[in-house]
Design an enzyme around this catalytic site. Structure first.
Site, PDB file in Angstrom:
ATOM      1  N   HIS A 122       0.876  -1.169   0.000  1.00 47.47           N
ATOM      2  CA  HIS A 122       0.000   0.000   0.000  1.00 47.47           C
ATOM      3  C   HIS A 122       0.919   1.226   0.000  1.00 47.47           C
ATOM      4  CE1 HIS A 122      -2.843   2.942   1.748  1.00 47.47           C
ATOM      5  NE2 HIS A 122      -3.814   2.117   1.400  1.00 47.47           N
ATOM      6  N   ASP A 199       3.375  -4.559   8.048  1.00 42.57           N
ATOM      7  CA  ASP A 199       2.162  -3.762   7.899  1.00 42.57           C
ATOM      8  C   ASP A 199       0.986  -4.720   8.072  1.00 42.57           C
ATOM      9  OD1 ASP A 199      -0.065  -2.415   7.080  1.00 42.57           O
ATOM     10  OD2 ASP A 199       0.722  -1.804   5.127  1.00 42.57           O
ATOM     11  N   GLN A 202      -4.116  -5.091   6.877  1.00 46.70           N
ATOM     12  CA  GLN A 202      -5.080  -6.021   6.266  1.00 46.70           C
ATOM     13  C   GLN A 202      -4.990  -7.422   6.868  1.00 46.70           C
ATOM     14  OE1 GLN A 202      -7.411  -5.044   4.396  1.00 46.70           O
ATOM     15  NE2 GLN A 202      -6.697  -3.040   3.696  1.00 46.70           N
ATOM     16  N   LYS A 225     -10.113  -0.307  10.601  1.00 49.64           N
ATOM     17  CA  LYS A 225     -10.320  -1.454   9.723  1.00 49.64           C
ATOM     18  C   LYS A 225     -10.718  -2.702  10.516  1.00 49.64           C
ATOM     19  CE  LYS A 225      -6.948   0.036   6.222  1.00 49.64           C
ATOM     20  NZ  LYS A 225      -7.734   0.576   5.120  1.00 49.64           N
ATOM     21  N   CYS A 362      -4.859   2.703  -3.645  1.00 43.29           N
ATOM     22  CA  CYS A 362      -3.645   3.218  -3.015  1.00 43.29           C
ATOM     23  C   CYS A 362      -2.477   2.271  -3.234  1.00 43.29           C
ATOM     24  CB  CYS A 362      -3.847   3.477  -1.520  1.00 43.29           C
ATOM     25  SG  CYS A 362      -5.065   4.742  -1.227  1.00 43.29           S
TER      26      CYS A 362
END
Lengths: 409, 148
Positions: A122, A199, A202, A225, A362
């Site tokens: 991302h 990261d 997600q 999220k 993104c």
């Protein structure tokens, strides 16, 4: 087992109709809907004990501080961090990554050093490293992708070398759904003495994540999220690394003593939390963590896996639909329909009460790799059902009919 | 099966036949060698791209060409705009630009003098798509600024 139909009732947003139909929300990878306990926790804070934290000598302030710190402990347990002092509250995952890019990378990298990334990051886990690399004269290197969008595990050692000081990788791709082999990457980084930032934007909302099992140095993720409020994110950091780092933002709360000519830093994690923090948001995130823990992260992963496989099957059977990414994937499906721009597709679906994401997600380098300017994405979470996928498929048929009629596609 | 029955009315208000016609068969699309002014624009939110080139002689737009990629709304808007720009004075182009923007803000009368472009008036009811329709016009605005 996840009973998505029952779970849906925990989310007030689904009480409304969207364009005359029950709302089908397939954009949780952008932001997730909020369960009632989260909304209630935020409301209770403002109605019953709103006060600043870490300074008030009154009952309200004590209760606010205790709830804020309890949220930190909940988050620490949720990702199996060794202690709450390793949990820094930030604005979001982006700010958490930037914190490391400023406080660690700019103070530790030398010209010629290398940062290794996947080519499917991302923008939030790419641009901060571009900036840091430019500032210190370091270089970015990228792992290789297989044709289906998997990271080639056999080529990891070719990218992580002697000059690699940091590896920054997503655990689950927001576009292709690729599950990155973080364990192999951490092992390779350890052999070279490089730090690893994961990261988790997600992954943390969708699957069990254990920072001690992963053995990563940093994990960044966003509250919104995972059912929490916007404006709250988390940086987990290995204690020794956090302790060695300079502060990110200066101000109140992050100091232990201040003179006119200097200051000393507060202990972890407060060294990295300047100013009044997002108190209500952190408490809301704590409630989201409780909600997800009660459902069970293994159950959530299994539920999403089923939905993703079902969606792959149904979309794959539609003529003119191209689905991107590997078969084994996170709970999302990115695709294109021949002759229909994803924006037009999203508008048609919106009229049917179906919310999807359309655009470059993104992740423009991923779009370049796919050779498309944009794509449509359906992403799943705890409240999605197979019926939602069926509605999506019906909506795609409607769009194909509509555009087939008007453009002869 | 007629579209009017199978789709909500709003969708047909957005995707008028003339829009789809320009999307399928864009007019004035292609390169223009030695333009008087050239502007490349790209919408970072959605990835839509447009490159607008104008050949201006004696204050009149002789040729207008665009290249780009994007959705039906952004591409048909560029096609209709480029088609209508040819033969217009810069002052007339400025007036067109103003009218189109007003139409996108929901002023239906503003579209009456815009020919086929009035077909895009339905976009005003889809706020998230207004930026698609405006992309080509932003390129025109920058072109006119450069010509001043």
């Amino acid at each position: 087992m996840i009973d998505a139909r029952a779970i849906r009732r925990d989310f007030p947003i689904f009480e409304q109709a969207m364009n005359g139909r029950p709302l089908v929300y397939l954009d949780s990878a952008a932001t997730a809907q909020k369960p009632r306990p989260v909304i209630e926790a935020v409301r209770r804070f403002y109605e019953e004990y709103n006060a600043n934290v870490h300074r008030a000598i009154h009952a309200l302030g004590e209760r606010a501080t205790e709830s804020y710190e309890e949220a930190r402990r909940k988050v620490a347990r949720f990702i199996h961090a060794p202690g709450p002092e390793t949990i820094v509250f930030t604005k979001n995952a982006t700010e958490a990554i930037n914190l490391v890019a400023y406080s660690w990378a700019r103070n530790n990298l030398r010209p010629g050093d290398e940062i290794a990334l996947t080519p499917i990051e991302h923008h939030s886990n790419l641009v901060p490293w571009q900036l840091a690399a430019r500032a210190v004269g370091a270089r970015l290197r990228f792992f290789e992708l297989a044709p289906d969008g998997e990271i080639r595990a056999d080529r990891i050692d070719e990218v992580i070398g002697e000059k690699t000081r940091l590896v920054a990788v997503t655990q689950a791709s927001n576009t292709l759904g690729t599950l990155v082999p973080v364990e192999s990457i951490v092992a390779a980084a350890r052999r070279r003495g490089a730090l690893v930032l994961v990261d988790g934007a997600q992954s943390v909302p969708h699957m069990p994540v254990d920072v001690q099992a992963l053995d990563c140095d940093f994990l960044a993720f966003s509250g919104h999220k995972m059912g929490g409020p916007t404006g709250i994110g988390v940086l987990y950091g290995r204690r020794e690394v956090l302790e060695s780092m300079e502060p990110f933002l200066g101000g109140g709360d992050m100091i232990s003593s201040v003179r006119l000519d200097g200051a000393e830093w507060n202990e972890l994690p407060y060294k990295f939390e300047a100013g009044t923090p997002p108190i209500a948001e952190a408490i809301g995130l704590g409630a989201a963590v409780d909600y997800l823990s009660a459902l069970g992260m293994d159950n959530i992963r299994a539920h999403e896996q089923r939905l993703a496989q079902y969606a792959l099957e149904r979309l794959g059977a539609l003529p003119g639909v191209t689905v991107y990414g590997p078969r084994e994937r996170a709970g999302l499906v990115t695709f294109n329909v021949d002759g229909i721009h994803p924006h037009d597709l999203a508008t048609v679906l919106d009229q049917e009460g179906i919310a999807i994401r359309a655009g470059h997600h993104c992740a423009q380098p991923v779009m370049d790799w796919l050779g498309v300017p944009a794509a449509a994405r359906a992403s799943f979470w705890v409240y999605n059902t197979e019926e939602d996928v069926d509605r999506l498929v019906a909506g795609l048929k409607t769009a194909k009919e509509f555009f087939g009629h008007v453009v002869g596609a | 099966m007629s579209l009017e029955h199978s789709h909500p009315v709003k969708l047909n208000e957005l995707y008028r036949d003339v829009i789809m016609d320009h999307y399928r068969r864009p007019r004035n699309k292609g390169d223009l060698p030695d333009p008087t002014v050239a502007v490349d624009l790209h919408n970072p939110v959605c990835g839509d791209e447009i490159s607008l080139k104008l050949l201006v002689e004696g204050g009149t737009i002789r040729k207008a060409r665009f290249e780009g990629r994007g959705c039906s709304i952004s591409q048909s808007s560029a096609s209709m705009m480029a088609q209508q720009l040819e033969g217009k004075s810069l002052a007339e182009a400025e007036t067109m630009l103003g009218r189109f923007k007003e139409m996108m803000r929901g002023d239906e009368q503003a579209g009456e003098a815009l020919g086929d472009l009035v077909a895009l008036s339905g976009v005003a009811k889809f706020p998230v798509r207004v930026k698609c329709a405006l992309l080509a016009w932003e390129a025109l605005e920058r072109s006119l600024e450069q010509l001043r």
